[in-house]
Each structure stands twice: as structure tokens, then as C-alpha cells.
Design an enzyme around this catalytic site. Structure first.
Site, PDB file in Angstrom:
ATOM      1  CG  HIS A   1      -1.976  -1.083   1.146  1.00 23.20           C
ATOM      2  ND1 HIS A   1      -2.803  -1.410   2.186  1.00 23.20           N
ATOM      3  CD2 HIS A   1      -2.314  -1.937   0.139  1.00 23.20           C
ATOM      4  CE1 HIS A   1      -3.600  -2.415   1.838  1.00 23.20           C
ATOM      5  NE2 HIS A   1      -3.316  -2.753   0.602  1.00 23.20           N
TER       6      HIS A   1
ATOM      7  CB  ALA B   1       2.738  -8.751  16.782  1.00 21.73           C
TER       8      ALA B   1
ATOM      9  CB  SER C   1      -8.764  -7.864   9.958  1.00 17.40           C
ATOM     10  OG  SER C   1      -8.626  -6.981   8.871  1.00 17.40           O
TER      11      SER C   1
ATOM     12  CB  CYS D   1       8.473  21.882 -10.768  1.00 19.55           C
ATOM     13  SG  CYS D   1       7.203  20.673 -10.378  1.00 19.55           S
TER      14      CYS D   1
ATOM     15  N   GLY E   1      -0.954  -9.706  12.760  1.00 21.37           N
ATOM     16  CA  GLY E   1      -1.693  -8.466  13.003  1.00 21.37           C
ATOM     17  C   GLY E   1      -2.493  -7.967  11.825  1.00 21.37           C
TER      18      GLY E   1
HETATM   19  P1  NAD Z   1      -7.031  -4.203  10.486  1.00 23.45           P
HETATM   20  O1  NAD Z   1      -7.179  -2.939  11.260  1.00 23.45           O
HETATM   21  O2  NAD Z   1      -8.141  -4.642   9.616  1.00 23.45           O
HETATM   22  O3  NAD Z   1      -6.773  -5.395  11.518  1.00 23.45           O
HETATM   23  C1  NAD Z   1      -5.835  -5.328  12.541  1.00 23.45           C
HETATM   24  C2  NAD Z   1      -5.648  -6.728  13.086  1.00 23.45           C
HETATM   25  O4  NAD Z   1      -4.614  -6.675  14.057  1.00 23.45           O
HETATM   26  C3  NAD Z   1      -6.891  -7.290  13.772  1.00 23.45           C
HETATM   27  O5  NAD Z   1      -7.104  -8.611  13.297  1.00 23.45           O
HETATM   28  C4  NAD Z   1      -6.521  -7.288  15.260  1.00 23.45           C
HETATM   29  O6  NAD Z   1      -7.092  -8.365  15.960  1.00 23.45           O
HETATM   30  C5  NAD Z   1      -5.013  -7.447  15.185  1.00 23.45           C
HETATM   31  N1  NAD Z   1      -4.250  -6.917  16.318  1.00 23.45           N
HETATM   32  C6  NAD Z   1      -4.521  -5.823  17.080  1.00 23.45           C
HETATM   33  N2  NAD Z   1      -3.537  -5.644  17.981  1.00 23.45           N
HETATM   34  C7  NAD Z   1      -2.619  -6.614  17.777  1.00 23.45           C
HETATM   35  C8  NAD Z   1      -1.369  -6.931  18.371  1.00 23.45           C
HETATM   36  N3  NAD Z   1      -0.856  -6.207  19.374  1.00 23.45           N
HETATM   37  N4  NAD Z   1      -0.693  -7.997  17.893  1.00 23.45           N
HETATM   38  C9  NAD Z   1      -1.189  -8.761  16.880  1.00 23.45           C
HETATM   39  N5  NAD Z   1      -2.368  -8.497  16.275  1.00 23.45           N
HETATM   40  C10 NAD Z   1      -3.063  -7.433  16.719  1.00 23.45           C
HETATM   41  O7  NAD Z   1      -5.655  -4.092   9.694  1.00 23.45           O
HETATM   42  P2  NAD Z   1      -5.198  -4.668   8.282  1.00 23.45           P
HETATM   43  O8  NAD Z   1      -5.551  -6.101   8.193  1.00 23.45           O
HETATM   44  O9  NAD Z   1      -3.795  -4.252   8.113  1.00 23.45           O
HETATM   45  O10 NAD Z   1      -6.082  -3.954   7.166  1.00 23.45           O
HETATM   46  C11 NAD Z   1      -6.581  -2.661   7.207  1.00 23.45           C
HETATM   47  C12 NAD Z   1      -5.865  -1.584   6.383  1.00 23.45           C
HETATM   48  O11 NAD Z   1      -5.439  -0.621   7.327  1.00 23.45           O
HETATM   49  C13 NAD Z   1      -4.636  -1.915   5.590  1.00 23.45           C
HETATM   50  O12 NAD Z   1      -4.889  -1.549   4.289  1.00 23.45           O
HETATM   51  C14 NAD Z   1      -3.526  -0.978   6.158  1.00 23.45           C
HETATM   52  O13 NAD Z   1      -2.843  -0.375   5.087  1.00 23.45           O
HETATM   53  C15 NAD Z   1      -4.289   0.085   6.869  1.00 23.45           C
HETATM   54  N6  NAD Z   1      -3.686   0.686   8.087  1.00 23.45           N
HETATM   55  C16 NAD Z   1      -2.349   0.760   8.246  1.00 23.45           C
HETATM   56  C17 NAD Z   1      -1.793   1.316   9.401  1.00 23.45           C
HETATM   57  C18 NAD Z   1      -0.289   1.419   9.521  1.00 23.45           C
HETATM   58  O14 NAD Z   1       0.395   1.663   8.529  1.00 23.45           O
HETATM   59  N7  NAD Z   1       0.249   1.218  10.720  1.00 23.45           N
HETATM   60  C19 NAD Z   1      -2.629   1.749  10.417  1.00 23.45           C
HETATM   61  C20 NAD Z   1      -4.024   1.675  10.228  1.00 23.45           C
HETATM   62  C21 NAD Z   1      -4.535   1.131   9.053  1.00 23.45           C
END
Ligand code: NAD
Length: 245
Positions: free
Chosen positions: A119, A228, A188, A149, A186
Site C-alpha cells: 500500500h 505480536a 484482519s 516546479c 496483526g
Molecule cells: P485491520 O485494522 O483490519 O486489523 C488489525 C488486526 O490486528 C486485527 O485482526 C486485530 O485483531 C489485530 N491486532 C490488534 N492488535 C494486535 C497486536 N498487538 N498484535 C497482533 N495483532 C493485533 O488491519 P489490516 O488487516 O492491516 O487492514 C486494514 C488496512 O489498514 C490496511 O490496508 C492498512 O494499510 C491500513 N492501516 C495501516 C496502518 C499502519 O500503517 N500502521 C494503520 C491503520 C490502518
């Protein structure tokens, strides 16, 4: 009897050729909320307005009105134990690639070398006119910020409605197709096309190890219900014990 951590560590040592697929959950312990988190950015600001490519093209100041959050705040975030453990696993010759849906750049900041940011990265900014590249937080002031520019700057992230970079996607698919184990950390596993990668790995014979605080992928071979930042360092520790013998 072997503990779950010992079992997973033995599997990783035996199979190697491991690919990690990470999502927002791995960065939660660095202080970055996931989309689902209460108080997260998108609870306050509608992402379809503030982070959609159509709106950005018409009025980039909507996106850039959140520049303090994307530029200043993101500069403060640091990798956590989970990011460093994946870097250790790469150094040990076990993880060969990290595919991440995150845009925070924390895997690279932790030192992982082979990272596919499907992404994009919010740390990389470019001019939509001349292509000049900038690295956050070192970008011109302004909402929106302009290049010398005169072109508007855009983060190198995939906004809503924007297509994924084909080269990154192809690499992610190839890595998933040919790995022997996949660490699913981590995520979904519901945002496509990333969500299809564990199935691709599984269909091609890989074992799936899921690390999450709640089960998201029902077809995993091993499920570690843990944060994690706790689980990954434990796996590294178990591998070090195996290596000593
Ligand atoms: P999501 O928010 O859908 O899911 C997060 C997952 O992480 C959940 O299944 C949850 O149970 C799990 N989780 C929460 N805390 C945790 C921990 N401490 N250890 C392990 N697992 C844990 O996230 P996704 O699947 O990445 O998809 C959503 C979209 O959100 C992606 O496209 C991503 O690009 C974007 N996003 C990115 C960031 C970032 O760059 N840090 C932040 C927010 C959203």
C-alpha cells in the site's frame, strides 16, 4: 510435550523460506491505531473524503489538512519488538521477505531489508508534476505542499479508489506462491488483494502461522493468540535455543 512456540520455531528452522504478511496490528504497540481502534483517525475524518484519490485530484488540501498527523506524528513512531523480531528472523536466514499492508515504514526503520509495501509508504512523498522525490518529514510547508516546479506533492501511499502498484503486487504474489511458511501477523485478512495471499500460500503447500489477539484466518495451521510484540520475540528466542543444540 513441545509448546506451541517450540513447535512453530522447529517448523521455521526446518522449512525456512518464510514470508511474513503484516497488517496494522503489528504497529499498534508502536502507538499507531488500527482502522478498527476507538479514537483512530478515520473515526473522526471520513476516509472517503480525506483519503480518496478522486477528492485528492480535485482538492488535495483536504488530504493535506491532516498533514500534522501524517508527517509530524508518523515521524515520532518507532518500530516495536515485533518489527525487530522480524528483522532478526531475516538476519537468521528464516524470513526472506516481509509483505506489509502498513504504510508507516516501520519494517524498514527496524532494519528489514526485503520489504514489499503493497500500500506504499507515507514516508515517501513525490511531486505529481516532475516526479521529484521527498522523504518525510523534509517537505515544503503548506496545505497542500508544492514542489519547486509548482506541482502538488502526494504521499506514495494508495489512497482509497487508487490501484495498487503492479510490481509490488506481483512480487507479493510470487513470494506467497513460493514460500514454505507464512507468518500472518496483526492483519484482519479482509482487505483485498492482500487478503488473498495467505490462501495463495496455503494452496501452494505453505504452512500458515497466525499471530493475532483474535483469530482472523480460519485456515491457519498454527494460531498464536498473543500480541505480536510478545509472540515474535518468543519465537526468535526458541530458534536461538534450537540453534545452540
Ligand atoms: P485491520 O485494522 O483490519 O486489523 C488489525 C488486526 O490486528 C486485527 O485482526 C486485530 O485483531 C489485530 N491486532 C490488534 N492488535 C494486535 C497486536 N498487538 N498484535 C497482533 N495483532 C493485533 O488491519 P489490516 O488487516 O492491516 O487492514 C486494514 C488496512 O489498514 C490496511 O490496508 C492498512 O494499510 C491500513 N492501516 C495501516 C496502518 C499502519 O500503517 N500502521 C494503520 C491503520 C490502518
Amino acid at each position: 510435550m513441545e509448546s506451541l512456540y517450540e513447535e512453530v520455531a522447529s517448523l521455521l528452522v526446518k522449512q525456512k523460506q518464510c514470508v511474513a504478511l503484516t497488517g496494522a496490528g503489528i504497529s499498534l504497540e508502536s502507538g499507531i491505531p488500527t482502522f478498527r481502534e476507538k479514537g483512530g483517525l478515520w473515526e473522526k475524518y471520513d476516509p472517503m473524503v480525506y483519503a480518496s484519490i478522486d477528492v485528492f485530484r480535485k482538492d488535495p488540501s483536504k488530504y493535506w489538512s491532516l498533514r500534522d498527523y501524517f508527517i509530524k506524528d508518523y515521524d515520532k513512531y518507532q518500530p516495536n519488538k515485533a518489527h525487530y523480531a522480524l528483522k532478526d528472523l531475516e538476519d537468521m536466514g528464516i524470513v526472506r521477505c516481509v509483505i506489509t499492508q502498513n504504510i508507516d515504514g516501520l519494517h524498514k526503520k527496524a532494519g528489514s531489508k526485503n520489504v514489499v509495501e503493497i500500500h506504499g509508504s507515507i514516508r515517501e512523498i513525490y511531486c505529481t508534476k516532475c516526479g521529484k522525490e521527498y522523504e518525510a518529514p523534509h517537505i515544503p510547508d503548506g496545505i497542500p505542499p508544492y514542489c519547486l516546479c509548482g506541482g502538488v506533492l502526494k504521499p506514495n501511499t494508495i489512497l482509497f479508489g487508487e490501484e495498487l502498484p503492479q510490481d509490488a503486487l506481483l512480487k507479493a504474489r510470487n513470494e506467497s506462491m513460493s514460500c514454505k511458511t507464512m507468518l500472518l501477523v496483526g492483519t484482519s485478512a479482509i482487505v483485498y488483494p492482500a487478503a488473498s495471499l495467505p490462501n495463495t500460500a496455503k494452496q501452494n503447500g505453505a504452512k500458515i502461522v497466525e499471530i493475532n489477539i483474535e483469530e482472523a484466518f480460519s485456515d491457519a495451521d498454527y494460531f498464536i493468540k498473543e500480541k505480536a510484540g510478545t509472540a515474535l520475540p518468543k519465537i526468535v528466542e526458541e530458534i536461538r535455543i534450537i540453534d545452540k543444540h
